[in-house]
Design an enzyme around this catalytic site. Structure first.
Site, PDB file in Angstrom:
ATOM      1  N   TYR A 191       4.583  10.590   2.784  1.00 55.53           N
ATOM      2  CA  TYR A 191       4.220  10.989   4.143  1.00 55.53           C
ATOM      3  C   TYR A 191       4.856  12.352   4.422  1.00 55.53           C
ATOM      4  O   TYR A 191       6.029  12.559   4.090  1.00 55.53           O
ATOM      5  CB  TYR A 191       4.777   9.982   5.152  1.00 55.53           C
ATOM      6  CG  TYR A 191       4.219   8.590   5.050  1.00 55.53           C
ATOM      7  CD1 TYR A 191       4.797   7.645   4.197  1.00 55.53           C
ATOM      8  CD2 TYR A 191       3.114   8.205   5.787  1.00 55.53           C
ATOM      9  CE1 TYR A 191       4.284   6.365   4.104  1.00 55.53           C
ATOM     10  CE2 TYR A 191       2.601   6.917   5.708  1.00 55.53           C
ATOM     11  CZ  TYR A 191       3.198   6.004   4.855  1.00 55.53           C
ATOM     12  OH  TYR A 191       2.681   4.734   4.760  1.00 55.53           O
ATOM     13  N   HIS A 201       4.858  -1.011  -5.525  1.00 58.94           N
ATOM     14  CA  HIS A 201       5.765   0.091  -5.206  1.00 58.94           C
ATOM     15  C   HIS A 201       7.063  -0.447  -4.638  1.00 58.94           C
ATOM     16  O   HIS A 201       7.063  -1.409  -3.889  1.00 58.94           O
ATOM     17  CB  HIS A 201       5.126   1.003  -4.141  1.00 58.94           C
ATOM     18  CG  HIS A 201       3.979   1.812  -4.642  1.00 58.94           C
ATOM     19  ND1 HIS A 201       4.087   3.119  -5.023  1.00 58.94           N
ATOM     20  CD2 HIS A 201       2.687   1.475  -4.847  1.00 58.94           C
ATOM     21  CE1 HIS A 201       2.924   3.573  -5.427  1.00 58.94           C
ATOM     22  NE2 HIS A 201       2.051   2.595  -5.321  1.00 58.94           N
TER      23      HIS A 201
HETATM   24  C1  PHB Z   1      -3.997   4.455   2.065  1.00 55.23           C
HETATM   25  O1  PHB Z   1      -3.724   4.416   0.833  1.00 55.23           O
HETATM   26  O2  PHB Z   1      -5.180   4.470   2.497  1.00 55.23           O
HETATM   27  C2  PHB Z   1      -2.853   4.476   3.048  1.00 55.23           C
HETATM   28  C3  PHB Z   1      -1.541   4.379   2.579  1.00 55.23           C
HETATM   29  C4  PHB Z   1      -0.498   4.371   3.504  1.00 55.23           C
HETATM   30  C5  PHB Z   1      -0.784   4.468   4.857  1.00 55.23           C
HETATM   31  C6  PHB Z   1      -2.111   4.567   5.323  1.00 55.23           C
HETATM   32  C7  PHB Z   1      -3.153   4.569   4.408  1.00 55.23           C
HETATM   33  O3  PHB Z   1       0.230   4.460   5.768  1.00 55.23           O
END
Ligand code: PHB
Ligand code: APR
Length: 393
Positions: free
Chosen positions: A200, A72
């Protein structure tokens, strides 16, 4: 039994340390309390910093990751239903990060261990580090019902937060720093195509996160109160709540389906100092825990192991102890940097019970600043991508 390095714990830290030491011609024995199946059943992290990817590739562990992982350029943040903004890690740092599950890494580590017929003793019981402040430490344990003793030069405590290694450091030497967050994450794994990006979300109903393991396996989380019971959360209820926390166009793009794993994790920050006591060296969750918000836990385990294996190779190769003597301070500089980043992101993206109107406004204007400032985004990108490893000199 005798070995050069006795490794307590066969999770990512212990198994990676075993692999790297082997490549340096250093013999180790891994003592893991659980079965291999149990270790592989744990669903954990899934985002690898560039430094972690480099370490895995450099140690012959990158082939499947490069085939099945997904690189990514950055990640998205949305809040209060507004348009998302993209933190372009690649633009700012020239680095990418890899979505590749910890379970896959654990499988790859076990497979590499099998190829070299490594000494990995699973279901080893009552493992105890002994005489760690002497130059002849050893480990006692029970294996297949028999009391055993493993003499060694060094002990690596890779046994996670609930392990025994940290407890071998006397209370008058050990300093512990902890912060417990007033909420947890309810996470699911589903055989559904994920969103293209990691997203997020900060929403009045709480934090949410959209992630992935591969093009047909999605990982989603929502912030839940600490007293949440998993049995109160059907798949339908989870999907409905998750979609409420994303703007319409993202919510409509989320493909729902039956969960193949569902669990609740508490959020805490924890650091134990020092990470060394005599011939005992702590690595990974045995020494520190971060809230998953920054996806730093697995990456910190890898950076500890990178530093510790380099130090042990210098000892056995050149007879020098400088890197062993510097290990704790060097590892902790990176640990505290990641702990701070994880703490910052947790405060930025979650709704805190009892937060004042002032706290809420301040959080919103931190997000506004992040959305509008190239410099703020570059700073976050630098921390999310992971700082470079320190040179040995
Ligand atoms: C996950 O894919 O489990 C994941 C991705 C980003 C994060 C935390 C967990 O900040
Ligand atoms: N004796 C032997 N093994 C033990 C003992 C013990 N007393 N206590 C714990 N273990 C084992 C556990 O069964 C586990 O397999 O040590 C291993 C520790 O592995 P992790 O907890 O995964 O910790 P670590 O290897 O440091 O990896 C950190 O895992 O927990 C996640 O989020 C964390 O992604 C991060 C990564």
């Amino acid at each position: 039994m005798k070995t050069q390095v006795a490794i307590i714990g066969g999770g990512p830290a212990g198994m990676l340390l075993s692999e790297i030491l082997h490549r340096a011609g250093i013999h180790s024995v891994v003592l893991e309390q659980r079965s291999r199946e149990y270790v592989l059943s744990r669903i954990r992290a899934g985002v690898l910093e560039q430094g972690t990817v480099d370490v895995l590739r450099a140690n012959g562990l990158g082939e499947r990751m490069d085939r099945e992982g997904h690189a990514h350029d950055g990640m998205k943040i949305v809040w209060a239903g507004r348009d998302s903004f993209f933190i372009d890690v690649n633009k700012h740092l020239g680095k990418r990060f890899m979505a590749y599950g910890q379970t896959n890494i654990q499988e790859d580590l076990f497979a590499a261990a099998d190829r070299r017929n490594a000494a990995v003793l699973t279901e080893a019981e009552d493992v105890q580090p002994m005489d760690v402040t002497t130059d002849r430490p050893y480990v006692t344990f029970r294996y297949r019902g028999e009391a055993m003793r493993m003499d060694c030069d060094f002990i690596a405590g890779c046994d996670g937060f609930h392990g025994v290694s940290r407890k071998a450091i006397p209370a008058n030497v050990l300093r512990e720093f902890e912060k417990v967050y007033p909420f947890g994450w309810l996470g699911i794994l589903s055989k559904t195509p994920p969103l293209p990006d990691i997203v997020y979300a900060n929403h009045p109903r709480g934090f949410a996160l959209a992630s992935m393991r591969n093009p047909t396996l999605s990982r989603y989380y929502i912030q839940v109160p600490l007293d949440t019971k998993i049995e109160d959360w059907s798949d339908d209820r989870f999907w409905s709540e998750l979609k409420m926390r994303y703007p319409r166009e993202l919510a409509d793009a989320i493909v729902t389906g039956p969960s193949i794993e569902k669990s609740i994790a508490p959020l805490r920050s924890f650091v134990a100092e020092p990470m060394r006591h005599g011939r005992l060296f702590l690595a990974g969750d045995a020494a520190h825990i971060v809230p998953p918000t920054g996806a730093k836990g697995l990456n910190l385990a890898v950076s500890d192991v990178f530093y510790l294996s380099r130090a042990l190779a210098a000892f056995y190769g050149q007879g020098t102890t400088a890197l062993l003597d510097n290990y704790s301070d060097m590892a902790l500089r990176r640990v505290w940097s990641s702990v701070r980043t994880s703490w910052y992101l947790t405060n930025l993206l979650h709704r805190f019970p009892g937060a004042s109107d002032f706290d809420q406004r301040a959080q919103e204007y931190e997000l506004e600043y992040l959305k509008s400032s190239h410099h703020a985004q570059a700073a976050l990108a630098e921390q999310y991508a992971g700082l470079p490893f320190e040179e040995a000199a």
